[in-house]
Scaffold this motif. Structure first.
Motif, short mmCIF file in Angstrom:
data_model
loop_
_atom_site.label_atom_id
_atom_site.label_comp_id
_atom_site.label_asym_id
_atom_site.label_seq_id
_atom_site.Cartn_x
_atom_site.Cartn_y
_atom_site.Cartn_z
N ARG A 1 -7.08 -4.55 3.94
CA ARG A 1 -6.73 -3.41 3.74
C ARG A 1 -6.55 -3.02 2.34
NH1 ARG A 1 -1.82 -4.62 5.27
NH2 ARG A 1 -2.61 -6.90 5.72
N HIS A 2 -7.62 -3.47 1.16
CA HIS A 2 -7.58 -3.15 -0.03
C HIS A 2 -7.93 -1.45 -0.08
CE1 HIS A 2 -8.44 -7.54 -1.23
NE2 HIS A 2 -6.88 -7.07 -1.34
N ALA A 3 -7.33 -0.86 -0.99
CA ALA A 3 -7.87 0.38 -1.50
C ALA A 3 -9.17 0.88 -1.61
CB ALA A 3 -7.00 1.30 -2.41
N PHE B 1 -20.02 -10.13 8.41
CA PHE B 1 -19.92 -8.47 8.65
C PHE B 1 -20.10 -7.61 7.44
CE2 PHE B 1 -17.41 -10.21 12.08
CZ PHE B 1 -18.02 -9.90 13.24
N GLY B 2 -19.79 -8.21 6.38
CA GLY B 2 -20.18 -7.58 5.09
C GLY B 2 -18.77 -7.17 4.23
N ILE B 3 -18.96 -6.49 3.19
CA ILE B 3 -17.88 -6.21 2.12
C ILE B 3 -16.90 -5.22 2.82
CG2 ILE B 3 -19.22 -4.42 0.97
CD1 ILE B 3 -16.56 -6.95 -0.33
N ILE B 4 -17.45 -4.20 3.30
CA ILE B 4 -16.70 -2.94 3.83
C ILE B 4 -15.73 -3.26 5.07
CG2 ILE B 4 -16.60 -0.76 5.14
CD1 ILE B 4 -17.63 -0.75 2.13
N GLU B 5 -16.25 -4.58 5.83
CA GLU B 5 -15.27 -4.98 7.03
C GLU B 5 -14.28 -5.94 6.23
OE1 GLU B 5 -18.55 -4.52 7.17
OE2 GLU B 5 -18.70 -3.06 8.87
N ALA B 6 -14.76 -6.62 5.23
CA ALA B 6 -13.65 -7.57 4.52
C ALA B 6 -12.61 -6.76 3.96
CB ALA B 6 -14.68 -8.35 3.60
N GLN B 7 -13.00 -5.60 3.53
CA GLN B 7 -12.18 -4.80 2.84
C GLN B 7 -11.20 -4.18 3.69
OE1 GLN B 7 -13.80 -1.32 1.25
NE2 GLN B 7 -11.79 -0.23 0.66
N ARG B 8 -11.83 -3.88 4.89
CA ARG B 8 -10.84 -3.27 5.97
C ARG B 8 -9.75 -4.21 6.25
NH1 ARG B 8 -14.28 -0.52 10.49
NH2 ARG B 8 -12.11 0.08 10.97
N ILE B 9 -10.02 -5.44 6.68
CA ILE B 9 -9.42 -6.50 7.25
C ILE B 9 -8.18 -6.87 6.41
CG2 ILE B 9 -9.25 -8.84 7.77
CD1 ILE B 9 -10.24 -7.24 10.07
N THR C 1 0.76 -1.22 0.01
CA THR C 1 0.07 -0.02 0.08
C THR C 1 0.91 1.03 0.04
OG1 THR C 1 -0.16 -0.17 2.40
CG2 THR C 1 -1.92 -1.30 1.24
N GLY C 2 2.22 1.20 0.44
CA GLY C 2 3.24 2.21 0.37
C GLY C 2 2.99 3.21 1.68
N VAL C 3 2.19 2.76 2.65
CA VAL C 3 2.12 3.39 3.81
C VAL C 3 1.95 2.24 4.97
CG1 VAL C 3 0.84 5.32 2.89
CG2 VAL C 3 -0.37 3.53 3.88
N GLU C 4 2.26 2.86 6.10
CA GLU C 4 2.34 1.97 7.44
C GLU C 4 0.85 1.86 7.64
OE1 GLU C 4 4.70 3.61 10.46
OE2 GLU C 4 6.57 3.45 9.24
N ASN C 5 0.71 0.88 8.45
CA ASN C 5 -0.77 0.22 8.83
C ASN C 5 -0.74 -0.87 9.86
OD1 ASN C 5 -3.65 -0.17 8.78
ND2 ASN C 5 -3.60 0.14 6.30
N TRP C 6 -1.82 -1.32 10.31
CA TRP C 6 -1.71 -2.19 11.32
C TRP C 6 -2.71 -3.45 11.01
CZ3 TRP C 6 -6.21 -3.00 14.23
CH2 TRP C 6 -7.27 -2.11 14.25
N VAL C 7 -2.65 -4.52 11.54
CA VAL C 7 -3.60 -5.59 11.27
C VAL C 7 -3.95 -6.22 12.66
CG1 VAL C 7 -3.73 -7.89 10.46
CG2 VAL C 7 -2.13 -6.46 9.31
N PRO C 8 -5.07 -6.40 12.77
CA PRO C 8 -5.75 -6.73 13.97
C PRO C 8 -5.49 -8.26 14.35
CG PRO C 8 -7.56 -6.77 12.39
CD PRO C 8 -6.65 -6.00 11.89
N MET C 9 -5.16 -8.48 15.72
CA MET C 9 -4.81 -9.95 16.21
C MET C 9 -5.90 -10.56 16.71
SD MET C 9 -1.78 -10.54 18.80
CE MET C 9 -0.58 -9.29 18.11
#
Length: 357
Positions: A330-332, A320-328, A242-250
């Motif tokens: 981390r797709h743009a 949970f739906g597509i938005i939560e899947a996208q967030r997990i 993604t080119g930026v720092e981020n975090w992944v839930p554990m």
């Protein structure tokens, strides 16, 4: 060496030091000069007699023809040339660049049987494209460019066909996932064998949906168990996709494993060799580990590193739906997440019953 010299009427022939050298010019490709002979050997016969100008030209032309014939007859398998090139890259480029080139060649070798590089055809190129069909367009373009760089290197040593290598469009396909039952089978097998690196790989992929490159470059200091976060940090020689720092839930399951995962003071990486170095030097090696495990279990037909992300996407989407899947994941954009979800796997009766008032 003089560029494009026409010494003795021969294009590419020049004097370098005390030697005659020849450089063949090919459009768009940089080739290395080849030493033909010393100046003395060209100007005088073995008996010491001096050659005329036309005799020198004939002598040098014979040597050039001989070198070309030797090059054409030299058969070298593409696996050997690949190893030579990667050694060259490793000595001249950053580790991250070497890793990217290694991955590109692994895709090519997975798609094609080993063959002499002189027998490269457009069919091989097409197989290479199809092997990458599940990758993002930007990633495919990067691997294509890396492979073309490899061919430029190879052309300096071998006579290889001049091919018009164009991008081949492939149909947009859904990424195949692992079912929860298959993941449980894989986990049971890995836990039974008790190879710690394999356990770490499996749990990190199945519990987070983390990308392979992120897993490879994950440092222990970026795993924050108390906050249940795994930080994806830009490094000196590596940048996240993604080119930026981020975090992944554990997850709690992963946190419990990490708390009991014993480490020594010299370890730096999540996948560490025990002495502060990498166990795996490229993502393809991680994929090969999982591929061998799945093959033993009869779970085939999927690309492991993508399949774990697809499995995570589907599980999150169903609940949970597509938005939560996208967030997990981390797709743009959500459109990228849809590639990981196959709508045909969902029971529509289950859906309407779940939303019934």
């Amino acid at each position: 060496m003089r560029s494009r010299s026409r010494m003795h009427g021969i294009l590419g022939l020049a004097i370098h030091g005390n030697f005659y050298k020849f450089k063949e010019y090919r459009k768009g490709i940089r080739t290395k000069p080849v030493t033909l002979c010393s100046i003395k050997d060209a100007t005088h016969t073995a008996a010491g007699r001096k050659r005329r100008e036309d005799q020198i030209a004939d002598y040098l032309q014979r040597l050039i023809d001989q070198k070309k014939e030797e090059s054409a007859n030299q058969v070298s398998m593409i696996s050997k040339v690949s190893t030579d090139w990667l050694t060259y890259v490793r000595n001249t480029q950053k580790t991250a660049t070497w890793s990217e080139y290694q991955t590109a060649l692994e895709y090519y070798q997975d798609a094609n049987e080993d063959h002499p590089i002189q027998q490269l055809t457009l069919d091989h190129w097409g197989n290479f494209q199809k092997e990458m069909e599940l990758l993002a367009p930007a990633t495919i373009a990067k691997h294509q460019q890396a492979f073309k760089g490899f061919l430029s290197y190879a052309s300096m040593k071998y006579e290889i066909p001049k091919l018009e290598l164009k991008k081949i469009s492939v149909p947009d396909k859904k990424i195949k996932d692992y079912s929860p039952e298959e993941i449980k089978r894989i986990e049971e097998y890995v836990m039974e064998r008790k190879i710690q690196d394999h356990i770490r790989i499996l749990l990190m992929l199945s519990e987070t949906g983390i990308r392979a490159g992120e897993l490879l470059n994950l440092k222990l200091e970026h795993i924050d168990i108390p906050s249940r976060k795994i930080w994806i940090v830009v490094g000196d020689e590596w940048t996240p996709k993604t080119g930026v720092e981020n975090w992944v839930p554990m997850s709690e399951k992963l946190a419990a494993f990490l708390e009991g995962d014993q480490r020594n003071e010299t370890e730096v990486w999540f996948l560490d060799n025990g002495d502060g170095g990498w166990v795996y030097y490229h993502v393809g090696a991680i994929g090969n580990v999982l591929r061998r495990i799945c093959k033993r279990l009869g779970i085939t037909g999927r690309k492991p590193l993508h399949a774990f992300r697809a499995s995570m996407a589907k599980r999150v989407y169903k609940r949970f739906g597509i938005i939560e899947a996208q967030r997990i994941l981390r797709h743009a954009k959500p459109i990228m997440t849809w590639k990981y979800i196959d709508e045909s796997d969902f029971d529509l009766h289950e859906v309407v019953n779940a939303v019934s008032i």
